[in-house]
Design an enzyme around this catalytic site. Sequence first.
Site, PDB file in Angstrom:
ATOM      1  N   GLY A  10       0.835  -1.216   0.000  1.00 39.29           N
ATOM      2  CA  GLY A  10       0.000   0.000   0.000  1.00 39.29           C
ATOM      3  C   GLY A  10       0.858   1.250   0.000  1.00 39.29           C
ATOM      4  N   ASN A  35      -6.121  -2.620  -2.257  1.00 43.50           N
ATOM      5  CA  ASN A  35      -5.943  -1.213  -2.648  1.00 43.50           C
ATOM      6  C   ASN A  35      -4.524  -0.990  -3.151  1.00 43.50           C
ATOM      7  OD1 ASN A  35      -6.734   1.415  -3.087  1.00 43.50           O
ATOM      8  ND2 ASN A  35      -6.258   2.089  -1.002  1.00 43.50           N
ATOM      9  N   SER A 125      -4.626   7.098  13.583  1.00 43.31           N
ATOM     10  CA  SER A 125      -4.998   8.245  12.751  1.00 43.31           C
ATOM     11  C   SER A 125      -5.430   9.433  13.583  1.00 43.31           C
ATOM     12  CB  SER A 125      -6.162   7.817  11.841  1.00 43.31           C
ATOM     13  OG  SER A 125      -6.776   8.929  11.259  1.00 43.31           O
ATOM     14  N   TYR A 150     -14.614   5.239   9.833  1.00 43.62           N
ATOM     15  CA  TYR A 150     -13.165   4.992   9.715  1.00 43.62           C
ATOM     16  C   TYR A 150     -12.463   5.439  11.000  1.00 43.62           C
ATOM     17  CZ  TYR A 150      -8.307   5.933   8.862  1.00 43.62           C
ATOM     18  OH  TYR A 150      -6.951   5.982   9.006  1.00 43.62           O
ATOM     19  N   LYS A 154     -10.432   3.239  14.214  1.00 43.44           N
ATOM     20  CA  LYS A 154      -9.098   3.514  14.779  1.00 43.44           C
ATOM     21  C   LYS A 154      -9.187   3.704  16.303  1.00 43.44           C
ATOM     22  CE  LYS A 154      -6.757   3.219  10.992  1.00 43.44           C
ATOM     23  NZ  LYS A 154      -5.790   2.125  10.766  1.00 43.44           N
ATOM     24  N   TYR A 178      -1.395   9.171  12.380  1.00 44.65           N
ATOM     25  CA  TYR A 178      -0.988   9.930  11.195  1.00 44.65           C
ATOM     26  C   TYR A 178      -1.921  11.104  10.979  1.00 44.65           C
ATOM     27  CZ  TYR A 178       0.573   5.189   9.889  1.00 44.65           C
ATOM     28  OH  TYR A 178       1.089   3.928   9.853  1.00 44.65           O
ATOM     29  N   LEU A 201      -7.405  13.722  -1.364  1.00 43.65           N
ATOM     30  CA  LEU A 201      -7.175  14.964  -2.118  1.00 43.65           C
ATOM     31  C   LEU A 201      -6.023  14.874  -3.109  1.00 43.65           C
ATOM     32  CD1 LEU A 201      -7.774  17.993  -2.605  1.00 43.65           C
ATOM     33  CD2 LEU A 201      -6.176  18.490  -0.725  1.00 43.65           C
ATOM     34  N   GLY A 298     -18.689  13.642   7.116  1.00 42.10           N
ATOM     35  CA  GLY A 298     -17.608  12.944   7.834  1.00 42.10           C
ATOM     36  C   GLY A 298     -16.358  13.798   7.974  1.00 42.10           C
ATOM     37  N   ASP A 299     -16.279  14.893   7.202  1.00 44.29           N
ATOM     38  CA  ASP A 299     -15.079  15.742   7.275  1.00 44.29           C
ATOM     39  C   ASP A 299     -15.138  16.662   8.493  1.00 44.29           C
ATOM     40  OD1 ASP A 299     -13.806  14.829   5.064  1.00 44.29           O
ATOM     41  OD2 ASP A 299     -14.493  16.410   3.725  1.00 44.29           O
TER      42      ASP A 299
HETATM   43  C1  WQD Z   1      -8.380  16.067   2.834  1.00 43.31           C
HETATM   44  C2  WQD Z   1      -9.132  17.343   2.562  1.00 43.31           C
HETATM   45  C3  WQD Z   1     -11.433  16.930   2.012  1.00 43.31           C
HETATM   46  C4  WQD Z   1     -10.830  14.946  -1.803  1.00 43.31           C
HETATM   47  C5  WQD Z   1      -7.075  11.277   5.430  1.00 43.31           C
HETATM   48  C6  WQD Z   1      -6.981   9.804   5.321  1.00 43.31           C
HETATM   49  C7  WQD Z   1      -7.237   9.174   6.637  1.00 43.31           C
HETATM   50  C8  WQD Z   1      -6.424   9.839   7.733  1.00 43.31           C
HETATM   51  C9  WQD Z   1      -6.597  11.324   7.738  1.00 43.31           C
HETATM   52  C10 WQD Z   1      -4.533   8.464   8.148  1.00 43.31           C
HETATM   53  C11 WQD Z   1     -10.537  17.320   3.174  1.00 43.31           C
HETATM   54  C12 WQD Z   1     -10.698  17.568   0.852  1.00 43.31           C
HETATM   55  C13 WQD Z   1     -10.610  15.571  -0.594  1.00 43.31           C
HETATM   56  C14 WQD Z   1     -11.432  15.685  -2.864  1.00 43.31           C
HETATM   57  C15 WQD Z   1     -11.520  17.618  -1.451  1.00 43.31           C
HETATM   58  N1  WQD Z   1      -5.052   9.533   7.595  1.00 43.31           N
HETATM   59  N2  WQD Z   1     -10.945  16.878  -0.432  1.00 43.31           N
HETATM   60  N3  WQD Z   1     -11.744  16.995  -2.652  1.00 43.31           N
HETATM   61  O1  WQD Z   1     -10.372  12.940   4.845  1.00 43.31           O
HETATM   62  O2  WQD Z   1      -8.456  14.220   5.919  1.00 43.31           O
HETATM   63  O3  WQD Z   1      -8.396  11.688   5.691  1.00 43.31           O
HETATM   64  O4  WQD Z   1      -6.252  11.775   6.447  1.00 43.31           O
HETATM   65  O5  WQD Z   1      -5.034   7.674   8.828  1.00 43.31           O
HETATM   66  O6  WQD Z   1      -6.873   7.820   6.510  1.00 43.31           O
HETATM   67  O7  WQD Z   1      -7.938   9.368   4.396  1.00 43.31           O
HETATM   68  O8  WQD Z   1      -8.123  13.135   3.713  1.00 43.31           O
HETATM   69  O9  WQD Z   1      -7.440  13.567   1.392  1.00 43.31           O
HETATM   70  O10 WQD Z   1      -9.761  12.631   1.827  1.00 43.31           O
HETATM   71  O11 WQD Z   1      -9.248  14.989   2.458  1.00 43.31           O
HETATM   72  O12 WQD Z   1     -11.803  18.803  -1.278  1.00 43.31           O
HETATM   73  O13 WQD Z   1     -11.663  15.175  -3.995  1.00 43.31           O
HETATM   74  O14 WQD Z   1      -9.330  17.444   1.152  1.00 43.31           O
HETATM   75  O15 WQD Z   1     -12.743  17.461   2.132  1.00 43.31           O
HETATM   76  O16 WQD Z   1     -10.850  18.639   3.580  1.00 43.31           O
HETATM   77  P1  WQD Z   1      -8.933  13.077   5.085  1.00 43.31           P
HETATM   78  P2  WQD Z   1      -8.650  13.515   2.258  1.00 43.31           P
END
Ligand code: WQD
Length: 340
Positions: A10, A35, A125, A150, A154, A178, A201, A298-299
């Site tokens: 991964g 994945n 996380s 998710y 954790k 992380y 992202l 969820g954000d």
């Molecule tokens: C980041 C920002 C989205 C996609 C990740 C990992 C998770 C954990 C924490 C380790 C957010 C925005 C995203 C898109 C966007 N790490 N976004 N458009 O949700 O913070 O979680 O870090 O354990 O495992 O998944 O990361 O990259 O999905 O989002 O605007 O197409 O980017 O809303 O603000 P997230 P992400």
Amino acid sequence: MKILVTGGTGFIGSHTVVELQQKGFDVVVVDNFSNSNPEVLDNIEKISGIRPEFEAFDLIDQTRTSAFFKKHYELQGVIHFAAFKAVGESVQKPLTYYRNNLQSLMNILDGMRENNIPNLVFSSSCTVYGQPDDLPVKETSPIKKAWSPYGNTKQISEDIITDTITAYVGIRAIALRYFNPIGAHDSALIGELPLGVPNNLMPFITQTAIGLRPQLSVFGSDYNTHDGTAIRDYIHVVDLAQAHVVAVERMIGKISEKSFEVFNLGTGNGLSVLDVINSFEKTSGQKLNYILVDRRPGDVEQVWADTSFANEVLGWKAVKTVDEMTSSAWNWEQALSKRK
Ligand code: WQD
């Protein structure tokens, strides 16, 4: 000294395998390619010159996992990455996330206990903090109700580990929380390789720039932040991988008397989605096609790390800049497109 890396093909796992090998560890990888893909093993070998031992199976299969640990009873440690990890996706598929992430961890802990394998590094996380009341967030910050299944897996996983360590002397663990890992190895031979439409992202940015996606949707522009978009602590995946080697060495060297420790792995800097896009456009020279849309369920609004505990106790600090993250991610995407 042999270390098991679950999920080792991964994104973070593959970078950690390379760092372990370069520090002289023997590595065995278990992955089910849910994945990732087998080519990652070839590319790890191209980077380090060593092909890790490998077994393909699903860690939620208790019989198979138990047999694996019996065969590899000499392991000195386990770094457990194998889990589903997309916040947005977990809101849509909660049972898939709970079953996969929790059952695999319990099978691994059984295997360690039955074969006296002492050390576990667990991929946790920052999502365990939910939306922190105070920022930057410390390891001692309250664990609030997770905002996604998710993040909840954790939180529950950390509880499973602490309860197991309490019940069974002989297992020690470090949980690494992380923040947002992005970027790729300088060789552009390994990087983030989401199967299907990316949830995260950075791969969505690079796939949009290279023409695989028509447009990036920025989820939310009405947050209470400097530019209205959500803030995260983005950390280069190589900095993150190196922290895992430090954690393994800490446990093998029995440097701490504690049987369970937690460390935040971030840079300590909060960056918005638009900050990351601006960095990408600067380092790649590409104008990114994006639109501002509604928030994603969820954000959280903003989260970034207080990294002083990891800096002082682990003696580890993230050093790579966001420009190095975005430029390495772009180099990786371009290398991928040439290989297809
Ligand atoms: C980041 C920002 C989205 C996609 C990740 C990992 C998770 C954990 C924490 C380790 C957010 C925005 C995203 C898109 C966007 N790490 N976004 N458009 O949700 O913070 O979680 O870090 O354990 O495992 O998944 O990361 O990259 O999905 O989002 O605007 O197409 O980017 O809303 O603000 P997230 P992400």
